[in-house]
Design an enzyme around this catalytic site. Structure first.
Site, short mmCIF file in Angstrom:
data_model
loop_
_atom_site.label_atom_id
_atom_site.label_comp_id
_atom_site.label_asym_id
_atom_site.label_seq_id
_atom_site.Cartn_x
_atom_site.Cartn_y
_atom_site.Cartn_z
N ARG A 112 4.76 -17.08 20.62
CA ARG A 112 4.28 -16.83 19.38
C ARG A 112 4.25 -18.11 18.45
NH1 ARG A 112 3.24 -15.96 14.51
NH2 ARG A 112 3.39 -13.88 13.50
N GLU A 130 -3.53 -8.18 12.73
CA GLU A 130 -3.43 -7.61 14.15
C GLU A 130 -4.63 -6.78 14.66
OE1 GLU A 130 -0.56 -7.56 15.62
OE2 GLU A 130 0.36 -8.67 13.77
N ARG A 141 9.97 -13.69 22.88
CA ARG A 141 8.70 -14.44 22.96
C ARG A 141 9.17 -15.98 22.53
NH1 ARG A 141 4.42 -11.45 18.80
NH2 ARG A 141 6.35 -11.82 17.60
#
Length: 172
Positions: free
Chosen positions: A71, A79, A118
């Site tokens: 990320r 999104e 992440r």
């Protein structure tokens, strides 16, 4: 402490002192890496020869060789999963253009991982700081998620530049 940096149009903007190297690590700054072979705006050199990008998930997340999700730090993009947000597909496509199928170098900040496990990283392709490029071209918002805030002021100045120049999502 402010300094005058130049927009692509030559117009000066107010930006925090110390941001010139971050600005230089974008395409409008020439994606300059110092002669030492390091990266223009890192405080800590990314290690190794880089890692292959296996897949671009969206505008701010990639999967690297070995299946690890990364990320991007310091920014956020609209999104594309679930409810597709305006400019999400464009941000994803731009990220794919920047890193898809390429080798990237990763720079950490204060935390290794987010709540979704992440890796949190600044991502480089050559001398280009991808996180900053996405913000400067209007595909992402500058977003600080403490304590990972190394380039917060610089990214905010890049977002202001994109807004003023009406780039990317700011052109609407």
């Amino acid at each position: 402490d402010q300094s005058g940096l130049r927009l692509g149009s030559g117009q000066a903007i107010e930006a925090p002192a110390g941001c010139q190297a971050v600005f230089d690590a974008t395409s409008r700054g020439g994606a300059k890496a110092p002669a030492s072979g390091g990266f223009a705006c890192t405080l800590r050199q990314p290690s190794g020869d880089g890692v292959a990008v296996s897949r671009v998930v969206d505008g701010d997340t990639i999967v690297i060789a070995g299946g690890e999700r990364v990320r991007y730090i310091g920014m956020d993009t609209p999104e594309i999963s679930g409810r597709v947000e305006p400019f999400g597909p464009e941000a994803s496509a731009f990220n794919r253009k920047l890193v898809g199928g390429k080798s990237v170098r990763l720079e950490a900040d204060a935390e290794e991982r987010d709540q979704y496990d992440r890796l949190l990283r600044y991502v480089y392709v050559g001398g280009l700081l991808v996180n900053a490029e996405l913000v400067r071209e209007g595909y992402a918002w500058a977003r600080a998620y403490p304590p990972n805030t190394r380039y917060r002021k610089c990214f905010e100045a890049l977002e202001n530049e994109a807004r003023e120049e009406k780039r990317g999502m700011w052109a609407r």
